[in-house]
Scaffold this motif. Structure first.
Motif, PDB file in Angstrom:
ATOM      1  N   ALA A 113      30.419  60.198  -2.307  1.00 43.47           N
ATOM      2  CA  ALA A 113      28.746  60.395  -2.608  1.00 43.47           C
ATOM      3  C   ALA A 113      27.990  61.661  -2.137  1.00 43.47           C
ATOM      4  N   ALA A 114      29.197  61.978  -0.745  1.00 39.77           N
ATOM      5  CA  ALA A 114      28.644  63.810  -0.691  1.00 39.77           C
ATOM      6  C   ALA A 114      29.254  64.695  -1.003  1.00 39.77           C
ATOM      7  N   PHE A 150      27.854  69.032  -5.165  1.00 39.80           N
ATOM      8  CA  PHE A 150      28.201  69.609  -7.113  1.00 39.80           C
ATOM      9  C   PHE A 150      26.822  69.763  -6.953  1.00 39.80           C
ATOM     10  N   TYR A 151      26.081  68.546  -7.069  1.00 46.08           N
ATOM     11  CA  TYR A 151      24.221  68.025  -8.214  1.00 46.08           C
ATOM     12  C   TYR A 151      23.817  69.869  -7.421  1.00 46.08           C
ATOM     13  N   PHE A 152      23.406  70.295  -6.223  1.00 41.69           N
ATOM     14  CA  PHE A 152      22.655  70.675  -5.020  1.00 41.69           C
ATOM     15  C   PHE A 152      23.442  72.869  -6.162  1.00 41.69           C
ATOM     16  N   ASN A 175      21.508  76.989 -11.706  1.00 36.38           N
ATOM     17  CA  ASN A 175      20.626  77.314 -12.915  1.00 36.38           C
ATOM     18  C   ASN A 175      19.724  77.811 -12.428  1.00 36.38           C
ATOM     19  N   LYS A 176      18.958  77.805 -11.377  1.00 36.56           N
ATOM     20  CA  LYS A 176      17.633  78.572 -10.593  1.00 36.56           C
ATOM     21  C   LYS A 176      17.833  79.895 -10.771  1.00 36.56           C
TER      22      LYS A 176
END
Length: 142
Positions: free
Chosen positions: A12-13, A18-20, A26-27
């Motif tokens: 989960a961490a 990875f998501y963060f 992308n920003k």
């Protein structure tokens, strides 16, 4: 049981990290270098994207030689000098940035104008998209 819980916590961490990192990447990719707009540009082509699905050609490209005669000089202070090749008369308008959109106005103090989305802004190419989906491709003049 503890090993399973610790393993799921590590997964989960890792997924969260990875998501963060992907969101942050992308920003930064969507950032427009606004200082590249300053300079002289000419119209290369105009693409009219038709929303009529019955029309077999949904993109119409206009590459008329008269379009190539229009030049736009974007100035640092927010002014635009529009001229036509061979003409002494020039038209002045103004621009301002609204997030990643370019707002073109008749007068500097106008609160409204025509808004264009910036599809691409690089050293030698500027692609503007109007609200009716017409694409204006401009190239930099040396």
């Amino acid at each position: 049981m503890k090993k399973l819980f610790i393993g799921l916590l590590i997964i989960a961490a890792g997924a969260g990290a990875f998501y963060f990192l992907q969101q942050d990447k992308n920003k930064s990719d969507n950032r427009i270098e606004k200082e590249l707009l300053v300079g002289k540009w000419k119209i290369d082509s105009i693409y009219n994207v038709s929303k009529d699905t019955s029309w077999p050609y949904w993109i119409l490209a206009f590459k008329d030689s008269a379009f190539h005669q229009y030049h736009f000089d974007f100035r640092k202070e927010g002014g635009i000098v529009q001229s036509r090749e061979g003409s002494v008369v020039a038209d002045t308008s103004y621009f301002e940035w609204k997030k990643n959109e370019l707002l073109i106005k008749d007068a500097a103090k106008d609160s409204s104008g025509e808004s264009f989305a910036i599809n691409r802004l690089v050293k030698d190419t500027l692609i503007l998209q109007s609200k009716d989906s017409a694409l204006f491709v401009l190239t930099r003049i040396n």
